[in-house]
Design a protein around this motif. Sequence first.
Motif, PDB file in Angstrom:
ATOM      1  N   LYS A 549      31.046  37.069  39.652  1.00  0.00           N
ATOM      2  CA  LYS A 549      32.476  36.794  39.556  1.00  0.00           C
ATOM      3  C   LYS A 549      32.928  36.797  38.096  1.00  0.00           C
ATOM      4  O   LYS A 549      34.051  37.209  37.784  1.00  0.00           O
ATOM      5  CB  LYS A 549      32.795  35.442  40.193  1.00  0.00           C
ATOM      6  CG  LYS A 549      32.627  35.404  41.710  1.00  0.00           C
ATOM      7  CD  LYS A 549      33.742  36.152  42.401  1.00  0.00           C
ATOM      8  CE  LYS A 549      33.628  36.002  43.925  1.00  0.00           C
ATOM      9  NZ  LYS A 549      34.703  36.736  44.627  1.00  0.00           N
ATOM     10  N   MET A 550      32.047  36.337  37.217  1.00  0.00           N
ATOM     11  CA  MET A 550      32.378  36.357  35.801  1.00  0.00           C
ATOM     12  C   MET A 550      32.515  37.791  35.310  1.00  0.00           C
ATOM     13  O   MET A 550      33.425  38.125  34.534  1.00  0.00           O
ATOM     14  CB  MET A 550      31.308  35.613  34.989  1.00  0.00           C
ATOM     15  CG  MET A 550      31.181  34.135  35.340  1.00  0.00           C
ATOM     16  SD  MET A 550      32.699  33.241  34.980  1.00  0.00           S
ATOM     17  CE  MET A 550      32.270  31.611  35.586  1.00  0.00           C
ATOM     18  N   ASP A 551      31.595  38.648  35.745  1.00  0.00           N
ATOM     19  CA  ASP A 551      31.710  40.066  35.378  1.00  0.00           C
ATOM     20  C   ASP A 551      32.992  40.657  35.935  1.00  0.00           C
ATOM     21  O   ASP A 551      33.688  41.442  35.263  1.00  0.00           O
ATOM     22  CB  ASP A 551      30.502  40.846  35.912  1.00  0.00           C
ATOM     23  CG  ASP A 551      29.226  40.464  35.187  1.00  0.00           C
ATOM     24  OD1 ASP A 551      29.319  39.980  34.046  1.00  0.00           O
ATOM     25  OD2 ASP A 551      28.138  40.645  35.767  1.00  0.00           O
ATOM     26  N   LYS A 552      33.305  40.292  37.157  1.00  0.00           N
ATOM     27  CA  LYS A 552      34.517  40.818  37.788  1.00  0.00           C
ATOM     28  C   LYS A 552      35.766  40.313  37.081  1.00  0.00           C
ATOM     29  O   LYS A 552      36.746  41.061  36.928  1.00  0.00           O
ATOM     30  CB  LYS A 552      34.549  40.411  39.262  1.00  0.00           C
ATOM     31  CG  LYS A 552      35.633  41.120  40.057  1.00  0.00           C
ATOM     32  CD  LYS A 552      35.500  40.823  41.537  1.00  0.00           C
ATOM     33  CE  LYS A 552      36.562  41.580  42.342  1.00  0.00           C
ATOM     34  NZ  LYS A 552      36.461  41.307  43.789  1.00  0.00           N
ATOM     35  N   LEU A 553      35.736  39.047  36.621  1.00  0.00           N
ATOM     36  CA  LEU A 553      36.858  38.515  35.858  1.00  0.00           C
ATOM     37  C   LEU A 553      37.079  39.319  34.592  1.00  0.00           C
ATOM     38  O   LEU A 553      38.217  39.663  34.246  1.00  0.00           O
ATOM     39  CB  LEU A 553      36.585  37.043  35.510  1.00  0.00           C
ATOM     40  CG  LEU A 553      37.591  36.350  34.578  1.00  0.00           C
ATOM     41  CD1 LEU A 553      38.963  36.274  35.234  1.00  0.00           C
ATOM     42  CD2 LEU A 553      37.108  34.949  34.201  1.00  0.00           C
ATOM     43  N   SER A 554      36.008  39.671  33.910  1.00  0.00           N
ATOM     44  CA  SER A 554      36.113  40.476  32.692  1.00  0.00           C
ATOM     45  C   SER A 554      36.681  41.857  33.011  1.00  0.00           C
ATOM     46  O   SER A 554      37.552  42.369  32.301  1.00  0.00           O
ATOM     47  CB  SER A 554      34.744  40.593  32.029  1.00  0.00           C
ATOM     48  OG  SER A 554      34.806  41.398  30.888  1.00  0.00           O
ATOM     49  N   ASN A 555      36.197  42.448  34.108  1.00  0.00           N
ATOM     50  CA  ASN A 555      36.675  43.780  34.480  1.00  0.00           C
ATOM     51  C   ASN A 555      38.150  43.763  34.860  1.00  0.00           C
ATOM     52  O   ASN A 555      38.911  44.684  34.518  1.00  0.00           O
ATOM     53  CB  ASN A 555      35.846  44.328  35.642  1.00  0.00           C
ATOM     54  CG  ASN A 555      34.412  44.583  35.240  1.00  0.00           C
ATOM     55  OD1 ASN A 555      34.124  44.762  34.056  1.00  0.00           O
ATOM     56  ND2 ASN A 555      33.496  44.589  36.202  1.00  0.00           N
ATOM     57  N   CYS A 556      38.562  42.722  35.562  1.00  0.00           N
ATOM     58  CA  CYS A 556      39.963  42.627  35.968  1.00  0.00           C
ATOM     59  C   CYS A 556      40.884  42.539  34.758  1.00  0.00           C
ATOM     60  O   CYS A 556      41.949  43.174  34.717  1.00  0.00           O
ATOM     61  CB  CYS A 556      40.169  41.425  36.878  1.00  0.00           C
ATOM     62  SG  CYS A 556      39.447  41.612  38.521  1.00  0.00           S
TER      63      CYS A 556
END
Length: 758
Positions: A549-556
């Motif tokens: 989710k942290m990676d996804k937050l960065s990608n978003c």
Amino acid sequence: MVFIEGMTSREVIHLNRLIANRGLLQIFFALQLVVGIMFIFNYIVYKNSISGIYEKVTENNRMVIKNIIQSFDTSFSSINNLMFNIHALPYEQIMDSDGKPDMEKVLSLQDSLARMVTTMDFVEDAIITYDYKMAITPRGTSSMEALFDRKYTTNKYNSAFWNHFIRSEHDFTVFPAETYTESITGYKRNLMVAVDSSKIRMSNKKLMVMIDVNKLLNSIDLKAMIPGASLIVLDADRNIILSTEKDLDLVEILNDVYFNPSSEASLTHENFEYNFYKSDYNGFIYINKLPYKFQNIDSVTDANQWIMYGAIVLTAVMSVLLSIYLYRPVKNILHLLGGSNVKGNDFVKIQSGIIKMQRENESLKNQMGLVNAEIRRGVFLQALDGYAHSREYEMQMQNHYAYLFQRRHFVLASIHLQPLDGNELPELSVEEITEMIGHGIQESLEHAVVFHEDHLKFLVLIGIEQPSERKKALKRFEGYVRQAEHDTFAGFKLWGCVGRVFESQISNCREAYEELRNGFLYRSVNTKESVTDTEAIRFVPDIHFPFHKMDKLSNCLMTGKTDEAMDIVDEIIDENASLRVHFHQLLHIAQTMFFIMLRQADASEESRQELFRLETEVMGRLQRAYHHQEIREALMEGLRRVAAMRNYDPKSKLNPAFISQYIELHYMENLYLDHMAEVLDTSSKYFSNYFKKTFGVNYVEYLNKVRLSHAREYLKNTDLSIAEIGEKTGFTNSSTFTTTFKKYCGVSPSEYRKKTVN
């Protein structure tokens, strides 16, 4: 000019000036008024004081007797302590298996006994016996028969009596003073014998203490009594154990008085007054016999009359001399008070000056009160720093300990005020807020001292007598916080913390303060209570921190998907709130998410100062937050401002949004570096440098994280084999997939599936 006989013209002029001066006349007539008042009061004293002298003297004598009784109590307490310490000596028995005395034990007891007895001057001897035959004393061993039939002989008591008494059941007993004679030398001693109780045995030892009456009386100041008075000491059973007057018969007196043990009593018999007192320590009764009337009272009356007349004559003469002598000092006082040049009555001007000084002193007193309060605050706060200070400084600090610790134990609490909707307290100073909190808490708690710690944070030192009182103090403290939040400090959020009980020592303040700080860090972020009880805090082992989710937050954030990024933040905050994690745990997660956001902000030279202000503001809000909703709001504000600072061209292929979206759509294909460079119309080297600078990681690592994110979803939600999942997520074979998965996730795909499914 008319000259006074015997005086020169200069002297006459000087005298006329003095007489004409109103200040001199004021002093003279004031002294004459004093003379008149003294005459009236002297006459009253002459008529009435003689009858009251005896009463005053006897009242002073009562105070002396009470001090003497306290001295006796101290001496008897010392004897009790001596017996207690002797009982505490080792060896319950001194006989060996053959029934013979163990001389090693005997010598050990004798040596210990000698050391104890030498510390008390009025103790003549102390005796330990086990079998009523052998007696151990500080000077050696003997038999009870030899000891009381040869060394301590008296007409009333012999060895047979003492052997019988020790064997019998008895309380702690003090035998009356008797003259004991040593049969060989004829040496006589005036002794009292104290025998310990047989009803409550602390050991198998039987103890007797020989008290030298003369030394005991020498240690007590009997000379302060009225001359001719005597003192009689009775035990709790009204047996006379000591008297400073020989051949005193109290039978008739004791029959005439009804003595209430809880109060004093008095009795007049013939020419004497008998005052009865009871000791609070051992119940002994002390009788003070003193003369009822003074002798030669007429001579005292005549002397008093001559003293009165002489005093009146002397004061009249002194008034004249003092009028002249005090004239200049009065003028000097006026000069010091600043009124020497003002016309009017000198004494009125002095009074005005004194009133002015009193006002100044009152102002100075208030200032000193503030200074003392600040000193006490400084002493308390410096006690919290945990560092050692010089001995001189510690001695100065000890002067304020009595103010801090007025009870045997203390509980340290803290109150934090947080403005709601930006409210402040512009009209109130920190001292006023401290005083308001102090008054409010002291209405509920008997002893509480409030200190300002920092900003709108205050420490409360609550004094209690017993640790069991902590629960009541906690309840009252919680009640005050709730009431103050709706009354005194309306518009502010109040939250506090209460530590555990500590003994009232300044060295414990540091530990109590650290416990409070930990209490705020380890409080639950989902609590509805305004006060945290440190004793109720329990460890929370599980936190929700999904790396994908942290990676996804960065990608978003990188691709401009702000709403989706907010949903991720909401999901992580809500999940941890449901787990009731500690504040410091959620704070760590929130700070991590915020730093991930900051990595996606435009880090150009122009925006660095703005980023610094943003980081300072958001971190401050996170630190001051009390509830998880406040942490959520701070993160959302930071996320929106970071998203606004992102600069990219959506029409260009070489931008983070296009790259991340392309990888997300084609991750299952062979996305080699050359392939991506060809898609973006650039060289592979330029694309690699651009990707690492923009995304913070190299291209291969980012691609693997995207593939593994989808692989985890397949492992959790499908029944596909490991090889099939590896093929669907772009890995060349199952071996490469397993190796890469274990490298990034720490476990193999099969272990991950087993763990998540279970």
